[in-house]
Design a protein around this motif. Sequence first.
Motif, PDB file in Angstrom:
ATOM      1  N   ILE A 110      15.341-144.599 -35.695  1.00 17.60           N
ATOM      2  CA  ILE A 110      13.808-144.589 -36.176  1.00 17.60           C
ATOM      3  C   ILE A 110      13.518-143.203 -36.973  1.00 17.60           C
ATOM      4  CG2 ILE A 110      11.545-144.218 -35.429  1.00 17.60           C
ATOM      5  CD1 ILE A 110      12.016-145.905 -32.694  1.00 17.60           C
ATOM      6  N   VAL A 111      14.338-142.335 -36.462  1.00 16.24           N
ATOM      7  CA  VAL A 111      14.174-141.034 -37.221  1.00 16.24           C
ATOM      8  C   VAL A 111      14.959-140.861 -38.426  1.00 16.24           C
ATOM      9  CG1 VAL A 111      14.589-138.326 -37.393  1.00 16.24           C
ATOM     10  CG2 VAL A 111      13.613-139.704 -35.181  1.00 16.24           C
ATOM     11  N   GLY A 112      16.000-141.447 -38.438  1.00 14.95           N
ATOM     12  CA  GLY A 112      17.012-141.682 -39.501  1.00 14.95           C
ATOM     13  C   GLY A 112      16.126-142.497 -40.667  1.00 14.95           C
ATOM     14  N   THR A 113      15.494-143.491 -40.247  1.00 14.29           N
ATOM     15  CA  THR A 113      14.811-144.521 -41.302  1.00 14.29           C
ATOM     16  C   THR A 113      13.794-143.694 -41.862  1.00 14.29           C
ATOM     17  OG1 THR A 113      15.361-146.275 -40.116  1.00 14.29           O
ATOM     18  CG2 THR A 113      13.314-146.519 -41.451  1.00 14.29           C
ATOM     19  N   LEU A 114      13.109-142.908 -41.000  1.00 13.32           N
ATOM     20  CA  LEU A 114      11.922-141.952 -41.399  1.00 13.32           C
ATOM     21  C   LEU A 114      12.047-140.627 -42.542  1.00 13.32           C
ATOM     22  CD1 LEU A 114       9.774-141.543 -38.265  1.00 13.32           C
ATOM     23  CD2 LEU A 114       9.069-143.006 -40.318  1.00 13.32           C
ATOM     24  N   LEU A 115      13.487-140.143 -42.058  1.00 16.26           N
ATOM     25  CA  LEU A 115      13.995-139.172 -42.923  1.00 16.26           C
ATOM     26  C   LEU A 115      14.794-139.752 -44.070  1.00 16.26           C
ATOM     27  CD1 LEU A 115      14.626-136.250 -42.751  1.00 16.26           C
ATOM     28  CD2 LEU A 115      16.729-136.583 -41.778  1.00 16.26           C
ATOM     29  N   ALA A 116      15.212-140.945 -44.138  1.00 20.02           N
ATOM     30  CA  ALA A 116      15.600-141.885 -45.204  1.00 20.02           C
ATOM     31  C   ALA A 116      14.606-141.913 -46.216  1.00 20.02           C
ATOM     32  CB  ALA A 116      16.205-143.004 -44.931  1.00 20.02           C
ATOM     33  N   ALA A 117      13.479-142.224 -45.685  1.00 21.81           N
ATOM     34  CA  ALA A 117      12.229-142.479 -46.682  1.00 21.81           C
ATOM     35  C   ALA A 117      11.549-141.126 -47.181  1.00 21.81           C
ATOM     36  CB  ALA A 117      10.961-143.304 -45.829  1.00 21.81           C
ATOM     37  N   ALA A 118      11.902-140.094 -46.489  1.00 21.98           N
ATOM     38  CA  ALA A 118      11.291-138.674 -46.872  1.00 21.98           C
ATOM     39  C   ALA A 118      12.219-138.275 -47.781  1.00 21.98           C
ATOM     40  CB  ALA A 118      11.174-137.760 -45.488  1.00 21.98           C
ATOM     41  N   THR A 119      13.606-138.206 -47.524  1.00 22.38           N
ATOM     42  CA  THR A 119      14.606-137.554 -48.471  1.00 22.38           C
ATOM     43  C   THR A 119      15.067-138.297 -49.785  1.00 22.38           C
ATOM     44  OG1 THR A 119      16.366-138.143 -47.242  1.00 22.38           O
ATOM     45  CG2 THR A 119      15.468-136.280 -46.683  1.00 22.38           C
ATOM     46  N   GLY A 120      15.286-139.811 -49.630  1.00 24.99           N
ATOM     47  CA  GLY A 120      15.668-140.478 -50.767  1.00 24.99           C
ATOM     48  C   GLY A 120      17.085-140.096 -50.863  1.00 24.99           C
ATOM     49  N   VAL A 121      17.889-139.558 -50.264  1.00 25.69           N
ATOM     50  CA  VAL A 121      19.289-139.033 -50.597  1.00 25.69           C
ATOM     51  C   VAL A 121      20.018-139.154 -49.483  1.00 25.69           C
ATOM     52  CG1 VAL A 121      20.617-136.996 -51.253  1.00 25.69           C
ATOM     53  CG2 VAL A 121      18.461-137.133 -51.965  1.00 25.69           C
ATOM     54  N   VAL A 122      21.207-139.841 -49.419  1.00 26.79           N
ATOM     55  CA  VAL A 122      21.851-140.353 -48.426  1.00 26.79           C
ATOM     56  C   VAL A 122      22.651-139.227 -47.773  1.00 26.79           C
ATOM     57  CG1 VAL A 122      24.081-141.625 -47.641  1.00 26.79           C
ATOM     58  CG2 VAL A 122      22.129-142.660 -49.325  1.00 26.79           C
ATOM     59  N   ALA A 123      23.330-138.435 -48.519  1.00 28.03           N
ATOM     60  CA  ALA A 123      24.181-137.245 -47.979  1.00 28.03           C
ATOM     61  C   ALA A 123      23.348-136.399 -47.162  1.00 28.03           C
ATOM     62  CB  ALA A 123      24.892-136.551 -49.159  1.00 28.03           C
ATOM     63  N   ALA A 124      22.207-135.982 -47.747  1.00 24.64           N
ATOM     64  CA  ALA A 124      21.262-135.191 -46.679  1.00 24.64           C
ATOM     65  C   ALA A 124      20.810-135.881 -45.431  1.00 24.64           C
ATOM     66  CB  ALA A 124      19.868-134.840 -47.602  1.00 24.64           C
ATOM     67  N   THR A 125      20.412-137.142 -45.587  1.00 21.90           N
ATOM     68  CA  THR A 125      20.015-137.998 -44.286  1.00 21.90           C
ATOM     69  C   THR A 125      21.120-137.815 -43.300  1.00 21.90           C
ATOM     70  OG1 THR A 125      18.532-139.042 -45.474  1.00 21.90           O
ATOM     71  CG2 THR A 125      18.858-139.831 -43.381  1.00 21.90           C
ATOM     72  N   VAL A 126      22.400-138.536 -43.680  1.00 20.08           N
ATOM     73  CA  VAL A 126      23.555-138.519 -42.538  1.00 20.08           C
ATOM     74  C   VAL A 126      23.931-137.145 -41.974  1.00 20.08           C
ATOM     75  CG1 VAL A 126      25.902-139.372 -42.527  1.00 20.08           C
ATOM     76  CG2 VAL A 126      24.311-140.755 -43.958  1.00 20.08           C
ATOM     77  N   ILE A 127      24.068-136.122 -43.022  1.00 17.02           N
ATOM     78  CA  ILE A 127      24.446-134.831 -42.620  1.00 17.02           C
ATOM     79  C   ILE A 127      23.490-134.256 -41.369  1.00 17.02           C
ATOM     80  CG2 ILE A 127      24.712-132.478 -43.459  1.00 17.02           C
ATOM     81  CD1 ILE A 127      25.978-133.511 -45.638  1.00 17.02           C
TER      82      ILE A 127
END
Length: 444
Positions: A110-127
């Motif tokens: 859930i948080v990864g999905t929200l953060l993905a929508a917020a950042t739009g950048v894969v590297a930032a979200t995964v790290i």
Amino acid sequence: MDLGVILAFVMFGVFLALLLIGYNVAYCFAGTAVMFTFIGDLAGVFDPSSLALLPSRWFPTLSNQTLLAIPFFVLMGAVLEQSGVAERLLRSIGLVMGNLRGGVAIAVIIVGTLLAAATGVVAATVIVMGLLSLPTMVKYGYDHKLATGAIVASGTLAQLLPPSLVLILLAQQMNISVLGLFRGALLPGLLMAGLYIAYVAVVAWRRPDAAPAMPQEERDKVAGIHIGREVLVAMVPPVLLIAAVLYAIFGGIATPSESGAVGALGALVLATANRKLSWEMMRKSLRSTADIVILVMTLLFASTFFAQVFERLGGQDQATRWLSSIGGGKWGFVVVAMIAVFLLGINLEFLEITFIVVPIFVPAMLALNFTEADFIWFTVLMAINLNMAFISPPVGFSLFYLQGVKPDEVRTASIHRGALPFMGLQIVALVLVAAFPAIVTVLL
């Protein structure tokens, strides 16, 4: 096949070879373009004076209002990342769902999905998700494969969920509406997140030891009223910010660029409210934003130069004829294109793929009479495909991002094996979206 066309495809092969060796993609674009400009001139099949048309291709790109959304959304995500909003959000959702078996992994998705929508950048979200959640799940006794798979899969949704940097660039290269592409990608992105949550729930039901509930001693540290307050303070503001940005875009209240500017301002307000706003945080956020924007613009210039030479040598026309003559019409083209995107995505970042294949695909799609809705549907399929490529062992980029921040007790093999079930879920999503285009077009 005449000499110019042969040189065009030799140029493309040299470009891919340099890229796989490890050279910077912008240098590969520009270097091969310069090299084959001279070779084509010496062979009498290329007129260097045609490069005078390059400024007329660059200026419209630079004046494209769509691209203004990139620095704003990247800055919004960087501020949310640096200010600790993501960490607090993960902790609050984890506390709420900790009583459930698999609840922490579901909270991560859930948080990864929200953060993905917020950042739009894969590297930032995964790290960020790897640093925040993987040590915690390991501590709670989660199966390492399930824990790492949940992180890389949900973090890679940054390529698909609006306002995604990938979608903005694909819309610009495909010459389609960013708003239309955002609308088309929303349901497929949520579908994939739902599949991930369902998978974790099934694993927790069938193998309780692989996805245990949060230990009782951890839950006892915070009273129920504190959990409610933590959720209210940590979850509501960032969720409202993301929802407001998307509502402004989808509702036609503001353009993506305007919404991105408001989103960046909102992220700064949240950082201030969390007492995290500082010069050091701003320096890191602005540096991260500048790095990505400069990379994108450099690639735009270099890839346009490459495309001009490739086109003037006759490579574009030949590629269009080949792709549009594939048996099966539109479906034959889609199948071949998806295979090509997946294979390229194993070794290349989405930026490189966007600037390499889209200029080749678009003329063929026009020749096959793709409608605007078809363009959006195809582009969403590309984004899902890139999600698959990004977590595909052994060289998916998201796997490398997580390997760089994993605890010592988590083996690299566990990360790669953990990605496989989620990759299977992505294939399911790709087939569903391909078979039922209404999943994409219903919101258009």
